[in-house]
Design a protein around this motif. Structure first.
Motif, PDB file in Angstrom:
ATOM      1  N   VAL A  53       0.889  -1.122  -0.111  1.00 47.05           N
ATOM      2  CA  VAL A  53      -0.089  -0.062  -0.046  1.00 47.05           C
ATOM      3  C   VAL A  53       0.927   1.384   0.013  1.00 47.05           C
ATOM      4  O   VAL A  53       0.626   2.360  -0.500  1.00 47.05           O
ATOM      5  N   ALA A  54       1.959   1.195   0.489  1.00 50.34           N
ATOM      6  CA  ALA A  54       3.102   2.269   0.488  1.00 50.34           C
ATOM      7  C   ALA A  54       4.325   1.700   0.894  1.00 50.34           C
ATOM      8  O   ALA A  54       4.792   0.925   1.467  1.00 50.34           O
ATOM      9  N   THR A 154      -2.251  10.658   2.222  1.00 51.60           N
ATOM     10  CA  THR A 154      -1.835  10.661   0.493  1.00 51.60           C
ATOM     11  C   THR A 154      -0.834   9.870   0.120  1.00 51.60           C
ATOM     12  O   THR A 154      -0.821   9.641  -1.223  1.00 51.60           O
ATOM     13  N   GLU A 155      -0.080   9.426   0.972  1.00 50.25           N
ATOM     14  CA  GLU A 155       0.928   8.562   0.543  1.00 50.25           C
ATOM     15  C   GLU A 155       0.419   6.823   0.391  1.00 50.25           C
ATOM     16  O   GLU A 155       1.163   5.943  -0.003  1.00 50.25           O
ATOM     17  N   LEU A 156      -0.848   6.565   1.018  1.00 54.11           N
ATOM     18  CA  LEU A 156      -1.243   5.287   1.110  1.00 54.11           C
ATOM     19  C   LEU A 156      -2.037   5.116  -0.154  1.00 54.11           C
ATOM     20  O   LEU A 156      -3.183   5.923  -0.455  1.00 54.11           O
ATOM     21  N   SER A 157      -1.524   4.048  -0.894  1.00 51.14           N
ATOM     22  CA  SER A 157      -2.444   3.868  -2.107  1.00 51.14           C
ATOM     23  C   SER A 157      -3.588   2.808  -2.027  1.00 51.14           C
ATOM     24  O   SER A 157      -3.539   1.752  -1.686  1.00 51.14           O
ATOM     25  N   SER A 158      -4.823   3.271  -2.717  1.00 51.48           N
ATOM     26  CA  SER A 158      -5.760   2.169  -2.971  1.00 51.48           C
ATOM     27  C   SER A 158      -5.647   1.552  -4.411  1.00 51.48           C
ATOM     28  O   SER A 158      -5.789   2.695  -5.389  1.00 51.48           O
ATOM     29  N   TRP A 159      -5.714   0.401  -4.415  1.00 51.88           N
ATOM     30  CA  TRP A 159      -5.398   0.015  -6.034  1.00 51.88           C
ATOM     31  C   TRP A 159      -6.006  -1.526  -6.118  1.00 51.88           C
ATOM     32  O   TRP A 159      -5.965  -2.276  -4.880  1.00 51.88           O
TER      33      TRP A 159
END
Ligand code: ADP
Length: 169
Positions: A53-54, A154-159
């Motif tokens: 996620v990061a 904002t540095e944690l990505s949802s994908w």
């Protein structure tokens, strides 16, 4: 004060991080980075089916490290630990998946590499307690606190991982 703020922040974001969305904070410590263990550690978490996620390479400040290890502040090795952790870059990561906190700790092994089973990260790669290569959150509460301490939201990505249906039924 910062601790209180982080706890409140962590509490607000806590609700969504359960089940397959559980998250943990994992860090390759300075000795692990120097010994080129980043790829090996990332590989193990990927192979286990967890989602990244990061990830970032950071020179952590003493202030951040003191906060991170605040619960150990009365232990004789606290100052040295903070010094060791600020001696070189750290690879800070957030991983997500079902029971990732508990499983991550199992994958790491025990605090001391000599107590760690073969096939664990510390059992296979650690040398001694001060050079045990990896940090991982040990509870839901510490995972939230540590993720909030090391990463901005904002540095944690949802994908979406295309293999999700092959990992979870
Ligand atoms: P863990 O990293 O397994 O969660 P702790 O939170 O108890 O373990 O300790 C944090 C870190 O402090 C350990 O990973 C290790 O690097 C260091 N440490 C723990 N115990 C000792 C000790 N007796 N002497 C020196 N360093 C220690």
């Amino acid at each position: 004060m910062l601790g209180l703020f982080l706890s409140l922040f962590a509490h607000i974001f806590k609700s969504g991080w359960t089940g397959v969305n559980e998250r943990t904070f994992i860090a390759v410590k300075p000795d692990g980075v120097q010994r080129r263990l980043v790829g090996e550690i990332v590989r193990r978490f990927e192979k286990k089916g967890f989602k990244l996620v990061a990830l970032k390479l950071v020179m952590a400040s003493e202030e951040l490290l003191k906060e991170h290890y605040w619960h150990l502040r009365n232990r004789p090795f606290y100052n040295r630990l903070v010094r060791d952790m600020s001696s070189g870059p750290i690879v800070a990561m957030v991983w997500q998946g079902l029971d990732v906190i508990k499983t991550g700790r199992k994958m790491m092994g025990e605090t001391s590499p000599s107590d760690s089973m073969p096939a664990t990260i510390r059992g296979d790669n650690g040398v001694e307690v001060r050079r045990n290569a990896i940090h991982g959150s040990d509870s839901v509460e510490s995972a939230h606190r540590e993720i909030s301490l090391w990463f901005q939201e904002t540095e944690l990505s949802s994908w979406d991982v295309c293999s999700t249906n092959w990992i979870y039924s």
